[in-house]
Design a protein around this motif. Structure first.
Motif, mmCIF file in Angstrom:
data_model
loop_
_atom_site.group_PDB
_atom_site.id
_atom_site.type_symbol
_atom_site.label_atom_id
_atom_site.label_comp_id
_atom_site.label_asym_id
_atom_site.label_seq_id
_atom_site.Cartn_x
_atom_site.Cartn_y
_atom_site.Cartn_z
ATOM 1 N N TRP A 105 12.618 3.325 29.050
ATOM 2 C CA TRP A 105 11.575 4.355 29.127
ATOM 3 C C TRP A 105 11.727 5.154 30.412
ATOM 4 O O TRP A 105 11.990 4.596 31.471
ATOM 5 C CB TRP A 105 10.190 3.708 29.073
ATOM 6 C CG TRP A 105 9.896 3.084 27.753
ATOM 7 C CD1 TRP A 105 10.048 1.775 27.395
ATOM 8 C CD2 TRP A 105 9.397 3.756 26.596
ATOM 9 N NE1 TRP A 105 9.683 1.608 26.091
ATOM 10 C CE2 TRP A 105 9.273 2.790 25.573
ATOM 11 C CE3 TRP A 105 9.045 5.076 26.313
ATOM 12 C CZ2 TRP A 105 8.805 3.110 24.294
ATOM 13 C CZ3 TRP A 105 8.575 5.389 25.051
ATOM 14 C CH2 TRP A 105 8.466 4.414 24.051
ATOM 15 N N HIS A 106 11.517 6.475 30.309
ATOM 16 C CA HIS A 106 11.579 7.398 31.445
ATOM 17 C C HIS A 106 10.349 8.298 31.396
ATOM 18 O O HIS A 106 9.773 8.516 30.332
ATOM 19 C CB HIS A 106 12.829 8.277 31.361
ATOM 20 C CG HIS A 106 14.097 7.494 31.400
ATOM 21 N ND1 HIS A 106 14.541 6.714 30.349
ATOM 22 C CD2 HIS A 106 15.024 7.354 32.371
ATOM 23 C CE1 HIS A 106 15.679 6.139 30.678
ATOM 24 N NE2 HIS A 106 16.001 6.509 31.900
ATOM 25 N N LEU A 107 9.966 8.860 32.546
ATOM 26 C CA LEU A 107 8.864 9.823 32.560
ATOM 27 C C LEU A 107 9.221 11.012 31.681
ATOM 28 O O LEU A 107 10.373 11.462 31.686
ATOM 29 C CB LEU A 107 8.597 10.323 33.976
ATOM 30 C CG LEU A 107 7.877 9.363 34.915
ATOM 31 C CD1 LEU A 107 7.753 10.001 36.295
ATOM 32 C CD2 LEU A 107 6.518 8.977 34.396
ATOM 33 N N GLY A 108 8.236 11.524 30.959
ATOM 34 C CA GLY A 108 8.457 12.724 30.170
ATOM 35 C C GLY A 108 8.918 13.850 31.077
ATOM 36 O O GLY A 108 8.417 14.000 32.197
ATOM 37 N N THR A 115 3.410 -1.634 32.717
ATOM 38 C CA THR A 115 2.928 -0.461 33.441
ATOM 39 C C THR A 115 4.062 0.544 33.571
ATOM 40 O O THR A 115 5.246 0.175 33.495
ATOM 41 C CB THR A 115 2.426 -0.827 34.854
ATOM 42 O OG1 THR A 115 3.541 -1.238 35.647
ATOM 43 C CG2 THR A 115 1.350 -1.904 34.817
ATOM 44 N N PRO A 116 3.722 1.820 33.794
ATOM 45 C CA PRO A 116 4.786 2.805 34.002
ATOM 46 C C PRO A 116 5.726 2.416 35.143
ATOM 47 O O PRO A 116 6.946 2.567 35.013
ATOM 48 C CB PRO A 116 4.012 4.086 34.319
ATOM 49 C CG PRO A 116 2.715 3.915 33.614
ATOM 50 C CD PRO A 116 2.404 2.450 33.739
ATOM 51 N N ASP A 117 5.186 1.900 36.243
ATOM 52 C CA ASP A 117 6.039 1.514 37.370
ATOM 53 C C ASP A 117 7.022 0.414 36.968
ATOM 54 O O ASP A 117 8.185 0.432 37.381
ATOM 55 C CB ASP A 117 5.194 1.045 38.555
ATOM 56 C CG ASP A 117 4.434 2.183 39.223
ATOM 57 O OD1 ASP A 117 4.805 3.364 38.998
ATOM 58 O OD2 ASP A 117 3.472 1.901 39.957
ATOM 59 N N CYS A 142 -1.840 4.063 29.687
ATOM 60 C CA CYS A 142 -3.002 4.092 30.575
ATOM 61 C C CYS A 142 -2.945 2.830 31.442
ATOM 62 O O CYS A 142 -3.429 1.777 31.032
ATOM 63 C CB CYS A 142 -4.302 4.139 29.764
ATOM 64 S SG CYS A 142 -5.803 4.249 30.780
ATOM 65 N N PRO A 143 -2.319 2.930 32.630
ATOM 66 C CA PRO A 143 -2.193 1.740 33.470
ATOM 67 C C PRO A 143 -3.535 1.189 33.939
ATOM 68 O O PRO A 143 -3.648 -0.001 34.233
ATOM 69 C CB PRO A 143 -1.330 2.210 34.641
ATOM 70 C CG PRO A 143 -1.415 3.691 34.645
ATOM 71 C CD PRO A 143 -1.714 4.109 33.237
ATOM 72 N N ASP A 144 -4.575 2.034 33.982
ATOM 73 C CA ASP A 144 -5.901 1.564 34.398
ATOM 74 C C ASP A 144 -6.434 0.503 33.435
ATOM 75 O O ASP A 144 -7.130 -0.424 33.852
ATOM 76 C CB ASP A 144 -6.889 2.738 34.457
ATOM 77 C CG ASP A 144 -6.411 3.857 35.369
ATOM 78 O OD1 ASP A 144 -5.791 3.553 36.404
ATOM 79 O OD2 ASP A 144 -6.638 5.023 35.034
ATOM 80 N N CYS A 145 -6.106 0.640 32.153
ATOM 81 C CA CYS A 145 -6.619 -0.265 31.116
ATOM 82 C C CYS A 145 -5.542 -1.193 30.560
ATOM 83 O O CYS A 145 -5.853 -2.017 29.692
ATOM 84 C CB CYS A 145 -7.195 0.548 29.957
ATOM 85 S SG CYS A 145 -8.503 1.672 30.426
#
Length: 186
Positions: A60-63, A33-35, A116-119
């Protein structure tokens, strides 16, 4: 007689807890996940200190301008992450020190991840490729949408949209694409 030297701040600081996050502290193409990915990047930064020492981790970092790019699509969130895989091997070294380590084995490019963390879904590639893959994931059929017409600046409503484009959009776009967060093709 040998004299011992200690860093009193280091001795008095509480020990750093072991990292127990699921994402690795280096580059990965596996899904997290992004987190989880951001927590790994933060851990690397805390361990290595500020730039340039944190660069070689390739985490990985936020764009920079994208990050949480779309949170309005029902059931899907687009988080765009970036990693810099360009060579940073020389940064902490002199040329002689760098050559003595065997040189560089970096991959050499920027890479984006649509997540897409939801999926628990992700796609990797250049920024456009990753974003288009997310649209394929969240908005099947978006590539077949008609192109909105360009109109002169004088034909604008108070909301900044073209009257002609708005009429075309309402007449030609499928109902499921007439909502906030849906893609349009211009």
């Amino acid at each position: 007689m040998t004299q011992l030297a200690f860093d009193l701040d280091e001795l008095s600081a509480p020990p750093r807890p072991e990292y127990d996050g699921p994402a690795p502290l280096s580059f990965t193409t596996d899904y997290f996940t992004p987190d989880e990915l951001l927590a790994a990047a933060a851990e690397v930064a805390a361990r290595r200190g500020p730039w340039p020492w944190s660069l070689p981790s390739h985490t990985w970092h936020l764009g920079i301008t994208t990050g949480y790019a779309n949170t309005r699509t029902a059931g899907h969130t687009l988080v765009l992450l970036d990693t810099d895989l360009r060579c940073t091997c020389r940064l902490p070294y002199t040329v002689t020190e760098w050559e003595s380590t065997g040189g560089c084995s970096c991959v050499g490019s920027l890479l984006s991840q649509a997540n897409c963390p939801d999926c628990r879904w992700h796609a990797l590639g250049g920024e456009n490729v990753a974003v288009e893959a997310w649209h394929d994931h969240a908005w099947p059929g978006w590539r077949d949408l008609p192109i909105l017409p360009l109109t002169p600046q004088t034909d604008r409503t108070d909301k900044g949209t073209s009257k002609r484009a708005r009429a075309f959009f309402e007449a030609e776009y499928p109902t499921e694409f007439q909502q906030s967060g849906a893609p349009v093709i211009t």
